[in-house]
Design a protein around this motif. Structure first.
Motif, PDB file in Angstrom:
ATOM      1  N   HIS A  26       0.894  -1.119  -0.187  1.00 33.56           N
ATOM      2  CA  HIS A  26       0.086  -0.149  -0.034  1.00 33.56           C
ATOM      3  C   HIS A  26       0.605   1.181  -0.347  1.00 33.56           C
ATOM      4  O   HIS A  26       0.509   2.262  -0.127  1.00 33.56           O
ATOM      5  N   ALA A  27       1.555   1.309   0.207  1.00 33.70           N
ATOM      6  CA  ALA A  27       3.151   2.017   0.239  1.00 33.70           C
ATOM      7  C   ALA A  27       3.400   2.186  -1.417  1.00 33.70           C
ATOM      8  O   ALA A  27       4.146   3.866  -1.668  1.00 33.70           O
ATOM      9  N   VAL A  64      -4.802   0.242 -10.324  1.00 32.30           N
ATOM     10  CA  VAL A  64      -5.406   1.218  -9.487  1.00 32.30           C
ATOM     11  C   VAL A  64      -5.921   2.075  -8.880  1.00 32.30           C
ATOM     12  O   VAL A  64      -6.593   2.222  -8.646  1.00 32.30           O
ATOM     13  N   LEU A  65      -4.744   3.206  -9.014  1.00 31.18           N
ATOM     14  CA  LEU A  65      -5.418   4.337  -8.192  1.00 31.18           C
ATOM     15  C   LEU A  65      -5.612   5.339  -8.807  1.00 31.18           C
ATOM     16  O   LEU A  65      -6.540   6.041  -9.244  1.00 31.18           O
ATOM     17  N   TYR A  98     -10.114   7.771   0.079  1.00 34.39           N
ATOM     18  CA  TYR A  98     -10.003   7.303   0.218  1.00 34.39           C
ATOM     19  C   TYR A  98      -8.571   6.610   1.329  1.00 34.39           C
ATOM     20  O   TYR A  98      -7.540   7.122   1.049  1.00 34.39           O
ATOM     21  N   SER A  99      -8.988   5.952   2.386  1.00 27.43           N
ATOM     22  CA  SER A  99      -7.919   5.901   3.222  1.00 27.43           C
ATOM     23  C   SER A  99      -8.338   4.420   4.586  1.00 27.43           C
ATOM     24  O   SER A  99      -9.402   4.168   3.774  1.00 27.43           O
ATOM     25  N   MET A 146     -15.122  -0.521 -11.961  1.00 27.86           N
ATOM     26  CA  MET A 146     -13.074  -1.280 -11.667  1.00 27.86           C
ATOM     27  C   MET A 146     -13.605  -2.783 -11.400  1.00 27.86           C
ATOM     28  O   MET A 146     -12.649  -2.568 -11.441  1.00 27.86           O
ATOM     29  N   ARG A 147     -14.905  -3.406 -10.775  1.00 30.69           N
ATOM     30  CA  ARG A 147     -14.440  -4.474 -11.296  1.00 30.69           C
ATOM     31  C   ARG A 147     -14.191  -5.334 -12.403  1.00 30.69           C
ATOM     32  O   ARG A 147     -13.206  -6.189 -12.542  1.00 30.69           O
ATOM     33  N   GLU A 148     -13.956  -4.536 -13.442  1.00 33.67           N
ATOM     34  CA  GLU A 148     -14.046  -5.382 -15.136  1.00 33.67           C
ATOM     35  C   GLU A 148     -12.500  -4.790 -15.254  1.00 33.67           C
ATOM     36  O   GLU A 148     -12.058  -5.022 -15.921  1.00 33.67           O
ATOM     37  N   ASN A 149     -12.001  -4.086 -14.161  1.00 38.32           N
ATOM     38  CA  ASN A 149     -10.291  -3.968 -14.931  1.00 38.32           C
ATOM     39  C   ASN A 149      -9.751  -5.398 -14.607  1.00 38.32           C
ATOM     40  O   ASN A 149      -9.390  -5.119 -12.709  1.00 38.32           O
ATOM     41  N   PRO A 150      -9.096  -5.438 -15.050  1.00 40.99           N
ATOM     42  CA  PRO A 150      -7.965  -6.865 -15.000  1.00 40.99           C
ATOM     43  C   PRO A 150      -7.179  -6.441 -13.669  1.00 40.99           C
ATOM     44  O   PRO A 150      -6.709  -6.827 -13.053  1.00 40.99           O
TER      45      PRO A 150
END
Length: 148
Positions: free
Chosen positions: A55-56, A62-63, A74-75, A103-107
């Protein structure tokens, strides 16, 4: 966070700002002020350092997808005594279910979820993983107080 898979599940149309009546009087020139969500899941103790490490340096894909799906502020917080991860974010779009489906469709997002799910234990009975849908992987929690 109403019923959802991981942090990003699609919810019923009644969860959208328009359907829930949270947009009275809004027109195309007024931005929806956002709906806040919170969820919890348990982090396996042997993965605390690895979870913080990944997460660092969250993957750029993803971002970008998070931003493109109208997620802001988002935290994720960690309680080392209980192992609980507490996540919160604000959704500022107009079609939550549609954005969560994108979001869910992104591999790359699904690959990220597979990696991070392995470090977690769901607190939702019957949950399998973030991709499976219902029941949700992260447990939605109710907001009982807020002051801006």
């Amino acid at each position: 966070m109403s019923s959802q898979s991981h942090l990003w599940s699609a919810t019923s149309s009644t969860d959208s700002p328009a359907a829930s009546g949270n947009r009275p009087g809004l027109d195309s020139r007024t931005r929806y002020p956002g709906r806040r969500f919170a969820q919890i899941v348990k982090l396996k103790p042997e993965f605390v350092d690895k979870y913080k490490e990944v997460h660092a340096a969250v993957w750029p894909e993803v971002l970008k997808q998070i931003k493109d799906c109208n997620i802001q502020d988002y935290s994720i917080f960690h309680d080392p005594e209980t192992g609980i991860l507490f996540a919160s974010f604000k959704y500022v779009g107009y079609d939550y279910a549609g954005d969560m489906e994108r979001m869910r469709e992104n591999p790359k997002v699904r690959e990220w979820w597979r990696m991070t799910d392995g470090m977690q234990e769901s607190l939702v009975p019957g949950a399998k993983d973030s991709e499976s849908g219902e029941p949700s992987w992260w447990k939605p929690i109710e907001e009982v107080f807020y002051t801006p």
